[in-house]
Write a protein that holds these residues in place. Sequence first.
Motif, short mmCIF file in Angstrom:
data_model
loop_
_atom_site.label_atom_id
_atom_site.label_comp_id
_atom_site.label_asym_id
_atom_site.label_seq_id
_atom_site.Cartn_x
_atom_site.Cartn_y
_atom_site.Cartn_z
N VAL A 142 9.25 7.32 -3.91
CA VAL A 142 9.57 7.44 -5.33
C VAL A 142 10.82 6.63 -5.69
CG1 VAL A 142 11.10 9.46 -5.28
CG2 VAL A 142 9.50 9.14 -7.19
N ARG A 143 11.65 6.31 -4.70
CA ARG A 143 12.86 5.51 -4.94
C ARG A 143 12.65 4.02 -4.66
NH1 ARG A 143 14.01 10.54 -3.98
NH2 ARG A 143 15.79 11.51 -5.04
N ALA A 144 11.55 3.68 -4.01
CA ALA A 144 11.25 2.28 -3.73
C ALA A 144 10.21 1.71 -4.69
CB ALA A 144 10.76 2.12 -2.28
N PHE A 145 9.38 2.59 -5.25
CA PHE A 145 8.31 2.16 -6.15
C PHE A 145 8.37 3.04 -7.40
CE2 PHE A 145 7.08 1.39 -1.77
CZ PHE A 145 6.80 0.04 -1.79
N GLY A 146 8.71 2.42 -8.53
CA GLY A 146 9.02 3.19 -9.72
C GLY A 146 7.86 3.57 -10.60
N THR A 147 6.66 3.01 -10.35
CA THR A 147 5.54 3.32 -11.23
C THR A 147 4.38 3.93 -10.44
OG1 THR A 147 4.40 1.18 -10.98
CG2 THR A 147 6.15 1.31 -12.62
N ASN A 148 3.58 4.69 -11.15
CA ASN A 148 2.41 5.32 -10.52
C ASN A 148 1.39 4.27 -10.10
OD1 ASN A 148 1.15 7.89 -9.78
ND2 ASN A 148 -0.42 7.31 -11.26
N GLU A 149 1.32 3.17 -10.87
CA GLU A 149 0.39 2.09 -10.52
C GLU A 149 0.72 1.51 -9.15
OE1 GLU A 149 0.42 2.24 -15.01
OE2 GLU A 149 1.85 2.47 -13.38
N GLN A 150 1.99 1.34 -8.87
CA GLN A 150 2.40 0.83 -7.55
C GLN A 150 2.00 1.79 -6.44
OE1 GLN A 150 6.62 0.34 -8.43
NE2 GLN A 150 6.41 -1.88 -8.28
N ARG A 151 2.21 3.07 -6.68
CA ARG A 151 1.92 4.07 -5.65
C ARG A 151 0.43 4.17 -5.38
NH1 ARG A 151 5.71 8.05 -9.10
NH2 ARG A 151 7.65 6.84 -8.86
N VAL A 152 -0.38 4.05 -6.43
CA VAL A 152 -1.83 4.07 -6.25
C VAL A 152 -2.29 2.86 -5.45
CG1 VAL A 152 -4.06 3.89 -7.44
CG2 VAL A 152 -2.31 5.46 -8.29
N LYS A 153 -1.69 1.69 -5.74
CA LYS A 153 -2.03 0.49 -4.98
C LYS A 153 -1.68 0.66 -3.50
CE LYS A 153 -1.99 -3.28 -8.35
NZ LYS A 153 -1.35 -4.56 -8.73
N LEU A 154 -0.53 1.26 -3.23
CA LEU A 154 -0.14 1.49 -1.84
C LEU A 154 -1.13 2.43 -1.15
CD1 LEU A 154 3.73 1.94 -2.10
CD2 LEU A 154 2.51 0.04 -1.04
N ALA A 155 -1.57 3.45 -1.87
CA ALA A 155 -2.51 4.41 -1.29
C ALA A 155 -3.87 3.78 -1.03
CB ALA A 155 -2.66 5.63 -2.21
N SER A 156 -4.29 2.87 -1.91
CA SER A 156 -5.62 2.28 -1.77
C SER A 156 -5.62 1.04 -0.88
CB SER A 156 -6.19 1.93 -3.15
OG SER A 156 -5.30 1.10 -3.86
N PHE A 157 -4.89 0.00 -1.29
CA PHE A 157 -4.89 -1.23 -0.50
C PHE A 157 -4.14 -1.07 0.82
CE2 PHE A 157 -5.23 -2.76 -4.98
CZ PHE A 157 -6.55 -3.14 -4.90
N GLY A 158 -3.05 -0.30 0.78
CA GLY A 158 -2.37 0.01 2.04
C GLY A 158 -3.26 0.84 2.94
N GLY A 159 -4.05 1.70 2.32
CA GLY A 159 -4.98 2.52 3.10
C GLY A 159 -6.04 1.68 3.80
N ILE A 160 -6.43 0.58 3.19
CA ILE A 160 -7.40 -0.32 3.83
C ILE A 160 -6.84 -0.86 5.14
CG2 ILE A 160 -8.60 -2.53 3.63
CD1 ILE A 160 -8.83 -2.00 0.63
N ILE A 161 -5.58 -1.30 5.08
CA ILE A 161 -4.93 -1.84 6.28
C ILE A 161 -4.86 -0.79 7.37
CG2 ILE A 161 -2.76 -2.76 7.18
CD1 ILE A 161 -2.26 -3.86 4.34
N ILE A 162 -4.44 0.41 6.99
CA ILE A 162 -4.29 1.48 7.97
C ILE A 162 -5.64 1.88 8.55
CG2 ILE A 162 -3.56 3.88 8.27
CD1 ILE A 162 -1.51 3.28 5.98
N MET A 163 -6.66 1.95 7.70
CA MET A 163 -7.98 2.34 8.19
C MET A 163 -8.55 1.29 9.14
SD MET A 163 -11.41 3.54 6.18
CE MET A 163 -10.93 5.26 6.28
N VAL A 164 -8.41 0.02 8.78
CA VAL A 164 -8.93 -1.04 9.66
C VAL A 164 -8.19 -0.99 11.00
CG1 VAL A 164 -9.06 -3.53 10.01
CG2 VAL A 164 -9.67 -2.56 7.79
N ALA A 165 -6.88 -0.82 10.95
CA ALA A 165 -6.10 -0.74 12.18
C ALA A 165 -6.51 0.48 13.01
CB ALA A 165 -4.61 -0.68 11.85
N SER A 166 -6.74 1.60 12.34
CA SER A 166 -7.14 2.82 13.05
C SER A 166 -8.50 2.65 13.71
CB SER A 166 -7.17 4.00 12.07
OG SER A 166 -5.88 4.26 11.55
N ILE A 167 -9.40 1.96 13.02
CA ILE A 167 -10.71 1.70 13.60
C ILE A 167 -10.58 0.86 14.87
CG2 ILE A 167 -12.91 0.49 13.25
CD1 ILE A 167 -12.71 1.31 10.29
N LEU A 168 -9.73 -0.18 14.78
CA LEU A 168 -9.52 -1.05 15.94
C LEU A 168 -8.92 -0.27 17.12
CD1 LEU A 168 -8.17 -4.29 14.22
CD2 LEU A 168 -10.41 -3.95 15.27
#
Length: 457
Positions: A142-168
Motif C-alpha cells: 500500500v506504500r509502494a503502489f498508490g492505486t487499486n489498478e496497480q495492485r490488481v495488475k500485480l495480482a494478475s500479471f505478477g500472478g502469471i509469473i509466479i504460477m509459471v515459475a511454480s509449475i516449473l
Amino acid sequence: MKTKNKKENPGKIGALKFWAWSARDLSLSTNFIVLSFITIYCTNTLDLNPALVGALLMASKIVDAITDLFAGYVIDRTETKLGKARPYEFAILGVWICTWLLYSAPAQAGTVVKCIWIFVMYIFVNSIFTTLLNANGNAYMVRAFGTNEQRVKLASFGGIIIMVASILINMIFPVAMSRIAVSPSGWSKMVAMFAVPLGVIGIMRFLFVKETEKVDTVSEKVRFKDVLIVLKENKYVYMVALLQLVYSIVTGTGVATYYYTYIVRNLEIMGFVSAASVFVVPLMIFFPLMLKKITMGKMVQTGCIIYAAGSFMIFISKGNITALIAATIIIGIGSLPITYLINLMALDCGSYNAYMGRQRMDGTIGAVKGFANKLGGALGSGLLGVMLSLGGFNAKLEDQGAGANMAISSVYGLIPCILFAAMAVMLVFYKLDKMMPEINRALEQKKEDITKAAEEI
C-alpha cells in the motif's frame, strides 16, 4: 508531473518495479513448494515416524502462528528512513539459508537430535523469517503502489509469473528429488541448488522498490490497543483469515508426494501432471477486466466451488493419469482467484479500518492472515501424519496396504473437497465488496483534502 501522470494512467507500474516486486513473491512461493517435501524427507530419509513428524511440524507451526501476531504489531510500529515495511525484506535471505540447513539434518544422529534439528530450523524458516515477510506484505504494497489498478495488475500479471515459475518448480523438483536426493547429502546438495539463486532473486524487491506513497491513517502512533480493536470490530479480517486457513491446510499437507509415490507409483510423473496447470495461466490476463464486472468475493467463491469439484475428481480417480491431469487443470482454475485475490481482500480490510476512523493496521491484518496460513500448515502437516499412522503407513514398504492408500487419497482429494465447499458457503456472507466503492471514494476525498490543506500552508 508525477501526480499528473498518475491521474492519466493510474495503473502504470514500470517494468523494473514490476519485476522486482514479483521476484520476492516468486522466491517465497518456491520456498513453499520446497518445504512441502519436508514430511517425506523426514519419513523416508531420516527414518522418522510419520505421526512424530506431523506432531513436530504442527507444534512448530503453532509457535509460528503465534509469532505472526507479534510481527504485525512490530511492523505497524516501525518507522525508519527506508520505510515501514521495506527493511524486513532481508528476511528472504534467512528463509533460504535456514531451508538449506533444514534439509541438511545429521542423518546419522539419534531420533532426538534429528527432531530437535527439524523443529528448530523449521521455526527459524517460518516463525521468524517467513513471518516477517508475510506481515510486511500489505503494509509494503500500500506504500509502494498508490492505486487499486496497480495492485490488481500485480495480482494478475505478477500472478502469471509466479504460477509459471511454480509449475516449473513442481516439474523440476520431483525429478531432481528422484535422481539427486537419494541420500541425506543428496538432499542438502539439491536444496542448495535452489536456495542460492532464489535468495538472490528474492532480495530484488528490497533493492528496487521504495515506499513512496502516503496512506490514510490516524496520526497517533500505533498502540497495542489498536490491534485489539481490529480483532474485535473488523469481522472481514476473520473471513479472509478463515479462507487462508483452509487453503493452507489443503496445500500444506505435502500429501502429493505420497500420492504419486504409492498410488500412481511414479514420482517423476508428478511434475508432468503439474505442468497441466500451464493451461490456466492465460486466465490471469483477464483478471483486471473481470474485476470490473465481478466482485472479488464472488470470484473467490466461484474458485472455491471449482477447487472442490477438482478435488473430488482426484479422490475418485484412483491414480488414473488422464483424470489427474483434468483434475489438476480444474483445481488450477479454482485456485487462481483464491491465491491472487486474497491479498487484495486483506487490503480492503485495511481500507475499511481507515474508513471507520481507525488505524489501517495493514501489518496486523497481514499478520492475522499469516497466522491463519501457518496454523493451516500446522493442521495440514498434523492431519497427514495422523492419517498415515491410522492407515498403517510404513515407509519401508514399497506397496502400502488399503488403509494407508485410502488415507493418502482422502487427504489429497476428499478432505479438500469438503473444506472448499464449506468456504463457498461462508463467502455468501462476505459483504465488504459492496461497500468498497463508497469506501474508496471517501478515502480518496480525504487524501485530496489533506493534500490541498498542505499546499495552502
